[in-house]
Motif scaffolding. Sequence first.
Motif, PDB file in Angstrom:
ATOM      1  N   ALA A   1       0.781  -1.186  -0.013  1.00 41.52           N
ATOM      2  CA  ALA A   1      -0.019   0.075   0.074  1.00 41.52           C
ATOM      3  C   ALA A   1       0.838   1.193   0.153  1.00 41.52           C
ATOM      4  O   ALA A   1       0.397   2.490  -0.466  1.00 41.52           O
ATOM      5  CB  ALA A   1      -1.030  -0.001   1.160  1.00 41.52           C
ATOM      6  N   GLY A   2       2.061   1.159   0.432  1.00 43.96           N
ATOM      7  CA  GLY A   2       3.015   2.395   0.590  1.00 43.96           C
ATOM      8  C   GLY A   2       2.872   3.311   1.569  1.00 43.96           C
ATOM      9  O   GLY A   2       1.861   3.361   2.387  1.00 43.96           O
ATOM     10  N   PRO A   3       3.851   4.032   1.917  1.00 42.14           N
ATOM     11  CA  PRO A   3       3.822   5.074   3.007  1.00 42.14           C
ATOM     12  C   PRO A   3       2.821   6.198   2.839  1.00 42.14           C
ATOM     13  O   PRO A   3       2.468   6.982   3.958  1.00 42.14           O
ATOM     14  CB  PRO A   3       5.205   5.357   2.925  1.00 42.14           C
ATOM     15  CG  PRO A   3       5.762   5.308   1.682  1.00 42.14           C
ATOM     16  CD  PRO A   3       5.084   4.376   1.166  1.00 42.14           C
ATOM     17  N   ASN A   4       2.298   6.437   1.495  1.00 44.54           N
ATOM     18  CA  ASN A   4       1.594   7.544   1.363  1.00 44.54           C
ATOM     19  C   ASN A   4       0.087   7.325   1.457  1.00 44.54           C
ATOM     20  O   ASN A   4      -0.825   8.479   1.341  1.00 44.54           O
ATOM     21  CB  ASN A   4       1.945   8.377  -0.050  1.00 44.54           C
ATOM     22  CG  ASN A   4       3.152   8.720   0.197  1.00 44.54           C
ATOM     23  OD1 ASN A   4       3.743   9.152   0.977  1.00 44.54           O
ATOM     24  ND2 ASN A   4       3.793   8.444  -1.254  1.00 44.54           N
ATOM     25  N   THR A   5      -0.399   5.899   1.930  1.00 43.70           N
ATOM     26  CA  THR A   5      -2.013   5.671   1.871  1.00 43.70           C
ATOM     27  C   THR A   5      -2.164   5.761   3.351  1.00 43.70           C
ATOM     28  O   THR A   5      -1.443   5.883   4.185  1.00 43.70           O
ATOM     29  CB  THR A   5      -2.091   4.258   1.658  1.00 43.70           C
ATOM     30  OG1 THR A   5      -1.338   3.414   2.215  1.00 43.70           O
ATOM     31  CG2 THR A   5      -1.699   4.276   0.129  1.00 43.70           C
ATOM     32  N   ALA A   6      -3.264   5.790   3.763  1.00 47.91           N
ATOM     33  CA  ALA A   6      -3.956   5.961   5.203  1.00 47.91           C
ATOM     34  C   ALA A   6      -3.355   4.825   5.934  1.00 47.91           C
ATOM     35  O   ALA A   6      -2.915   4.741   6.929  1.00 47.91           O
ATOM     36  CB  ALA A   6      -5.430   5.971   5.152  1.00 47.91           C
ATOM     37  N   MET A   7      -3.660   3.315   5.246  1.00 45.50           N
ATOM     38  CA  MET A   7      -3.180   2.220   6.060  1.00 45.50           C
ATOM     39  C   MET A   7      -1.359   2.376   6.304  1.00 45.50           C
ATOM     40  O   MET A   7      -0.954   2.025   7.260  1.00 45.50           O
ATOM     41  CB  MET A   7      -3.411   1.089   5.050  1.00 45.50           C
ATOM     42  CG  MET A   7      -3.117  -0.412   5.628  1.00 45.50           C
ATOM     43  SD  MET A   7      -3.912  -1.771   4.846  1.00 45.50           S
ATOM     44  CE  MET A   7      -3.622  -1.513   3.130  1.00 45.50           C
ATOM     45  N   GLY A   8      -0.686   2.885   5.060  1.00 43.21           N
ATOM     46  CA  GLY A   8       0.770   2.916   5.088  1.00 43.21           C
ATOM     47  C   GLY A   8       1.148   3.955   6.413  1.00 43.21           C
ATOM     48  O   GLY A   8       2.078   3.731   7.272  1.00 43.21           O
ATOM     49  N   LYS A   9       0.258   5.112   6.463  1.00 50.99           N
ATOM     50  CA  LYS A   9       0.732   6.106   7.333  1.00 50.99           C
ATOM     51  C   LYS A   9       0.332   5.349   9.023  1.00 50.99           C
ATOM     52  O   LYS A   9       1.130   5.770   9.848  1.00 50.99           O
ATOM     53  CB  LYS A   9      -0.170   7.314   7.166  1.00 50.99           C
ATOM     54  CG  LYS A   9       0.311   8.227   6.088  1.00 50.99           C
ATOM     55  CD  LYS A   9      -0.526   9.391   5.856  1.00 50.99           C
ATOM     56  CE  LYS A   9      -0.054  10.195   4.604  1.00 50.99           C
ATOM     57  NZ  LYS A   9      -1.001  11.021   4.217  1.00 50.99           N
ATOM     58  N   ASN A  10      -0.656   4.785   8.998  1.00 53.15           N
ATOM     59  CA  ASN A  10      -1.157   4.035  10.276  1.00 53.15           C
ATOM     60  C   ASN A  10       0.058   2.906  10.745  1.00 53.15           C
ATOM     61  O   ASN A  10       0.619   2.925  11.754  1.00 53.15           O
ATOM     62  CB  ASN A  10      -2.385   3.468  10.134  1.00 53.15           C
ATOM     63  CG  ASN A  10      -3.528   4.408  10.260  1.00 53.15           C
ATOM     64  OD1 ASN A  10      -3.369   5.441  10.607  1.00 53.15           O
ATOM     65  ND2 ASN A  10      -4.679   4.006   9.799  1.00 53.15           N
ATOM     66  N   THR A  11       0.658   2.233   9.752  1.00 48.86           N
ATOM     67  CA  THR A  11       1.455   1.322   9.899  1.00 48.86           C
ATOM     68  C   THR A  11       2.917   1.895  10.552  1.00 48.86           C
ATOM     69  O   THR A  11       3.623   1.374  11.543  1.00 48.86           O
ATOM     70  CB  THR A  11       1.560   0.429   8.822  1.00 48.86           C
ATOM     71  OG1 THR A  11       0.614  -0.269   8.465  1.00 48.86           O
ATOM     72  CG2 THR A  11       2.828  -0.590   8.972  1.00 48.86           C
ATOM     73  N   LEU A  12       3.280   3.066   9.790  1.00 50.48           N
ATOM     74  CA  LEU A  12       4.361   3.691  10.173  1.00 50.48           C
ATOM     75  C   LEU A  12       4.409   4.492  11.699  1.00 50.48           C
ATOM     76  O   LEU A  12       5.479   4.422  12.273  1.00 50.48           O
ATOM     77  CB  LEU A  12       4.847   4.869   9.017  1.00 50.48           C
ATOM     78  CG  LEU A  12       5.225   4.381   7.923  1.00 50.48           C
ATOM     79  CD1 LEU A  12       5.451   5.371   6.668  1.00 50.48           C
ATOM     80  CD2 LEU A  12       6.701   3.696   8.064  1.00 50.48           C
TER      81      LEU A  12
END
Length: 179
Positions: A13-24
């Motif tokens: 999904a990558g760092p720029n998606t909502a899921m990616g941001k939550n994971t980071l």
Amino acid sequence: ADLAPRVRDLLQAGPNTAMGKNTLQYAARISTEAKAATLNAMNNPHTISKVTDSLGEVLLAGFADLVAQRRGDASYESSTYMLSLGRSARLDGIRDASEFIVVVDTSTGDDGKARIRSFASISDEVLDRVAVERDTIFTVPSRGHEVRARRVRMVGSLELSSTPLPPPPPEEVSVVLLN
């Protein structure tokens, strides 16, 4: 559900998606190194494959008592597994899962049987590294309580391999027969 595709989708999904941001954000709460490793995995497709391929091995340290070996098919397109802690569990809706898995989440169904909810596949080569080898002496009641010995490689109560040994000495035979 198999965790590997879920982890793969999360990293892809990558760092720029909502899921990616939550994971980071979650990784950052663990440590800056965890955040950096997660970001690196998200930005490198080759790393995603390595992460998902080694997921079972990574989880093994925290879930060694929940390694499971496939025992066969169950009803409703399911598989039956034996957990290393000696209990059986069912994996609903999946018949082609790996021979060995690390179980991360279970629940109990209305029928009182354990159900596997989340797991990651693990290779028998990885399990060999954590297996314990020990010699056992036992009786075979169907053969007139014949006493035998064998060398067993185990993870918990799961037997990975077994090799017959020469007959045990008389003093060990008497101990086994008295018990």
